[in-house]
Structure formats: C-alpha cells, structure tokens
Design a protein around this motif. Structure first.
Motif, PDB file in Angstrom:
ATOM      1  N   LYS A  66     -30.770   3.442   5.452  1.00  0.00           N
ATOM      2  CA  LYS A  66     -30.124   4.572   6.122  1.00  0.00           C
ATOM      3  C   LYS A  66     -30.241   5.894   5.369  1.00  0.00           C
ATOM      4  CE  LYS A  66     -28.313   2.462   9.755  1.00  0.00           C
ATOM      5  NZ  LYS A  66     -28.641   2.850  11.136  1.00  0.00           N
ATOM      6  N   SER A  67     -30.645   5.839   4.102  1.00  0.00           N
ATOM      7  CA  SER A  67     -30.696   7.080   3.310  1.00  0.00           C
ATOM      8  C   SER A  67     -31.911   7.933   3.664  1.00  0.00           C
ATOM      9  CB  SER A  67     -30.716   6.755   1.814  1.00  0.00           C
ATOM     10  OG  SER A  67     -31.878   5.993   1.480  1.00  0.00           O
ATOM     11  N   ASP A  79     -50.551  -7.293   9.154  1.00  0.00           N
ATOM     12  CA  ASP A  79     -51.290  -6.325   9.976  1.00  0.00           C
ATOM     13  C   ASP A  79     -51.605  -5.108   9.111  1.00  0.00           C
ATOM     14  OD1 ASP A  79     -52.495  -5.349  12.277  1.00  0.00           O
ATOM     15  OD2 ASP A  79     -50.657  -4.462  13.046  1.00  0.00           O
ATOM     16  N   ALA A  80     -52.146  -5.376   7.924  1.00  0.00           N
ATOM     17  CA  ALA A  80     -52.259  -4.341   6.889  1.00  0.00           C
ATOM     18  C   ALA A  80     -53.301  -3.278   7.202  1.00  0.00           C
ATOM     19  CB  ALA A  80     -52.591  -4.996   5.541  1.00  0.00           C
ATOM     20  N   ARG A  81     -54.107  -3.459   8.250  1.00  0.00           N
ATOM     21  CA  ARG A  81     -55.100  -2.441   8.608  1.00  0.00           C
ATOM     22  C   ARG A  81     -54.439  -1.196   9.184  1.00  0.00           C
ATOM     23  NH1 ARG A  81     -58.704  -1.604  13.324  1.00  0.00           N
ATOM     24  NH2 ARG A  81     -60.553  -0.491  12.572  1.00  0.00           N
ATOM     25  N   TYR A  82     -53.202  -1.351   9.656  1.00  0.00           N
ATOM     26  CA  TYR A  82     -52.512  -0.254  10.327  1.00  0.00           C
ATOM     27  C   TYR A  82     -51.183   0.070   9.643  1.00  0.00           C
ATOM     28  CZ  TYR A  82     -55.723  -1.450  14.137  1.00  0.00           C
ATOM     29  OH  TYR A  82     -56.834  -1.718  14.878  1.00  0.00           O
ATOM     30  N   PHE A  83     -50.709   1.295   9.850  1.00  0.00           N
ATOM     31  CA  PHE A  83     -49.347   1.656   9.483  1.00  0.00           C
ATOM     32  C   PHE A  83     -48.719   2.405  10.646  1.00  0.00           C
ATOM     33  CE2 PHE A  83     -51.635   5.514   8.403  1.00  0.00           C
ATOM     34  CZ  PHE A  83     -50.738   6.530   8.650  1.00  0.00           C
ATOM     35  N   MET A  84     -47.392   2.444  10.656  1.00  0.00           N
ATOM     36  CA  MET A  84     -46.653   3.089  11.738  1.00  0.00           C
ATOM     37  C   MET A  84     -45.650   4.079  11.161  1.00  0.00           C
ATOM     38  SD  MET A  84     -46.104  -0.502  13.743  1.00  0.00           S
ATOM     39  CE  MET A  84     -46.086  -1.326  12.150  1.00  0.00           C
ATOM     40  N   LYS A  85     -45.087   4.913  12.017  1.00  0.00           N
ATOM     41  CA  LYS A  85     -44.033   5.837  11.628  1.00  0.00           C
ATOM     42  C   LYS A  85     -42.750   5.365  12.296  1.00  0.00           C
ATOM     43  CE  LYS A  85     -47.245   9.714  11.132  1.00  0.00           C
ATOM     44  NZ  LYS A  85     -47.625  11.079  11.599  1.00  0.00           N
ATOM     45  N   ALA A  86     -41.759   4.984  11.474  1.00  0.00           N
ATOM     46  CA  ALA A  86     -40.571   4.326  12.011  1.00  0.00           C
ATOM     47  C   ALA A  86     -39.312   4.850  11.347  1.00  0.00           C
ATOM     48  CB  ALA A  86     -40.679   2.810  11.810  1.00  0.00           C
ATOM     49  N   THR A  87     -38.172   4.526  11.966  1.00  0.00           N
ATOM     50  CA  THR A  87     -36.867   4.842  11.389  1.00  0.00           C
ATOM     51  C   THR A  87     -35.895   3.746  11.811  1.00  0.00           C
ATOM     52  OG1 THR A  87     -35.180   6.567  11.135  1.00  0.00           O
ATOM     53  CG2 THR A  87     -36.039   6.214  13.344  1.00  0.00           C
ATOM     54  N   VAL A  88     -34.754   3.667  11.115  1.00  0.00           N
ATOM     55  CA  VAL A  88     -33.689   2.727  11.473  1.00  0.00           C
ATOM     56  C   VAL A  88     -32.471   3.576  11.824  1.00  0.00           C
ATOM     57  CG1 VAL A  88     -32.270   0.778  10.756  1.00  0.00           C
ATOM     58  CG2 VAL A  88     -34.615   0.978   9.929  1.00  0.00           C
ATOM     59  N   PHE A 110     -35.959  -1.460  14.121  1.00  0.00           N
ATOM     60  CA  PHE A 110     -36.821  -0.302  13.948  1.00  0.00           C
ATOM     61  C   PHE A 110     -37.032   0.415  15.281  1.00  0.00           C
ATOM     62  CE2 PHE A 110     -38.412  -2.877  10.314  1.00  0.00           C
ATOM     63  CZ  PHE A 110     -38.173  -1.962   9.311  1.00  0.00           C
ATOM     64  N   ILE A 111     -37.019   1.733  15.240  1.00  0.00           N
ATOM     65  CA  ILE A 111     -37.553   2.571  16.315  1.00  0.00           C
ATOM     66  C   ILE A 111     -38.794   3.223  15.739  1.00  0.00           C
ATOM     67  CG2 ILE A 111     -37.183   4.589  17.774  1.00  0.00           C
ATOM     68  CD1 ILE A 111     -34.219   3.954  17.749  1.00  0.00           C
ATOM     69  N   ARG A 112     -39.916   3.067  16.413  1.00  0.00           N
ATOM     70  CA  ARG A 112     -41.155   3.608  15.857  1.00  0.00           C
ATOM     71  C   ARG A 112     -41.924   4.419  16.888  1.00  0.00           C
ATOM     72  NH1 ARG A 112     -45.728   1.046  17.449  1.00  0.00           N
ATOM     73  NH2 ARG A 112     -45.648  -1.117  18.158  1.00  0.00           N
ATOM     74  N   GLN A 113     -42.777   5.276  16.360  1.00  0.00           N
ATOM     75  CA  GLN A 113     -43.683   6.019  17.217  1.00  0.00           C
ATOM     76  C   GLN A 113     -44.671   5.048  17.866  1.00  0.00           C
ATOM     77  OE1 GLN A 113     -43.089   8.976  17.963  1.00  0.00           O
ATOM     78  NE2 GLN A 113     -42.984  10.430  16.289  1.00  0.00           N
ATOM     79  N   PRO A 114     -45.225   5.378  19.021  1.00  0.00           N
ATOM     80  CA  PRO A 114     -46.097   4.418  19.712  1.00  0.00           C
ATOM     81  C   PRO A 114     -47.401   4.125  18.986  1.00  0.00           C
ATOM     82  CG  PRO A 114     -46.102   6.544  20.828  1.00  0.00           C
ATOM     83  CD  PRO A 114     -45.014   6.602  19.802  1.00  0.00           C
ATOM     84  N   GLN A 115     -47.856   5.042  18.134  1.00  0.00           N
ATOM     85  CA  GLN A 115     -49.164   4.862  17.498  1.00  0.00           C
ATOM     86  C   GLN A 115     -49.100   3.875  16.336  1.00  0.00           C
ATOM     87  OE1 GLN A 115     -47.581   7.841  17.826  1.00  0.00           O
ATOM     88  NE2 GLN A 115     -49.027   9.504  18.194  1.00  0.00           N
TER      89      GLN A 115
END
Length: 228
Positions: A66-67, A79-88, A110-115
C-alpha cells in the motif's frame, strides 16, 4: 502463491447499441482496452514462529503493497518475457488457516493496465543508418519513445508516418505514449512541442523503417512492444 496467477486478456473498449428494425446491434469500437482486475491467491507464512504471528507478517505485507503510489511494475515468474503496470488499490485480507497463527490465506487484488509489455521492448535501439528497420514481434501497434540527435530542420520518416522537427539544437525526444515532446537542457526537462509538426508516430505491425532528411547523427528508440 497458492496457485498460478490467472492469465487474463483485457476487455476491448466497445459499445453496443440496438437499433429498432435492425438485426443485432451497432458496435462502436474505441480502439482501446480496459484495465484488468487480477486476483493472485497466496499463502502467508510467519517467518519466525517463536517471535511473530500472521497478523504481524500481514501488517508488513500490507504496508509494502500500500505504500507505493501510482503504477508499479509487476512480473510473474512463469511469464518472465513480459511485465505489466499494476497497483493494489482494494482492501487486503488474510484468514488464519492453521493452528497457532503460523499460516494465513488470502489474495492480492491487482488492478493492472491492459498491456503486457515485452521486457526486451524497453531496451534502447540505436539507429545511425537510413533505412534501418525495427520488427514488432507482437500484434498491436506500440507507442515508442524516440530521441533524435541532430541540428537544424529535420524531417523524420517512421514507416509511413512523417514528423517535421524545426530548429533542433539539442536531442529531442518524441514520446508517443505520453503524447509529448521534450528536450533536456542542463539536466532539466524542457517542453519542445512547438518544434514538432504532425502526430507522434506509432510502431506498426511487422517491420518499420526509419529514414530522415536533415542533419541527424543518430536516433535512439525504446519501442515499448506489447500484447494483451
């Protein structure tokens, strides 16, 4: 983790409108994807059963998750080929499942961006020769960061897109994802949109060639390739 994270493809941002006298519905496709809600089920173990319990461990975990502000990088080890942008953003909760507060069970929402961004897509590609191509390995146009090193008036061709740069004196960055252009003067970011004509270019599917007119010494491209 109690089990593998779900593998979720983002929902396309479309709107369906029924029209009287017409079969089916009209579809308005906005050309974007919605954010994804992805819960990861986990166990929580007390690291030292003699001195701590699940409540103490959960408090540390909650504080850590949360910080952080804004979107943070999320990568799954399988799935280490990809990364995502996420938040809790939602609430977190753990339930004791074994005696003496040694083990808790819960989920991280997690809530993440679609990409799902290609890890290699954030590596800088340096172009010094006209006609050099970059190959998009995915099925979606990406929004790159392109930095042009040169002086004077420059016409940049990225695939079938044309960008005109006027009065360049310092390296100028065209950031399509941000929708912004800027330079750096003595380490300070300075807007440079007034020097740029035409829309900032995407990198299309397959090969994209880079060409230019004017005095260009090199071009640096962070392609930001992605999939859903």
């Amino acid at each position: 983790m109690r089990e593998r994270a779900p593998y979720t493809a983002a929902e396309r941002n479309v709107e369906f409108t029924e029209v009287a006298g017409r079969h089916g519905a009209l579809m308005i496709d906005r050309g974007t994807f919605k954010q994804v809600q992805e819960e990861v089920p986990v166990y929580l173990f007390a690291s030292d059963r003699a001195t701590t319990n699940i409540r103490a461990e959960a408090n540390e975990l909650f504080s850590w998750l949360k910080s952080a502000r804004g979107w943070c990088e999320l990568t799954y080890s399988d799935d280490a080929r990809y990364f995502m942008k996420a938040t809790v953003a939602g609430e977190l909760s753990f339930q004791e499942v074994f005696y003496l507060f040694y083990v808790g069970e819960g989920a991280i929402p997690f809530i993440r961006q679609p990409q799902r961004y290609v890890q290699d897509g954030r590596r800088v590609r340096t172009i010094t020769t006209k006609g050099t191509t970059l190959t998009n390995p995915e099925q979606f146009e990406s929004q790159p960061k392109i930095t042009v090193y040169g002086t004077g008036d420059i016409t940049l061709y990225v695939g079938n897109k044309t960008v005109v740069l006027k009065g360049v004196t310092d390296p100028i960055t065209l950031d399509t994802e941000m929708g912004n252009s800027y330079t750096s003067v003595n380490g300070i970011i300075v807007p440079a949109n007034q020097k740029v004509s035409n829309a900032l270019p995407n990198l299309g599917l397959g090969d994209t060639a880079f060409n230019w007119l004017g005095n260009v010494t090199k071009i640096e491209v962070v392609p930001r390739w992605w999939t859903i």
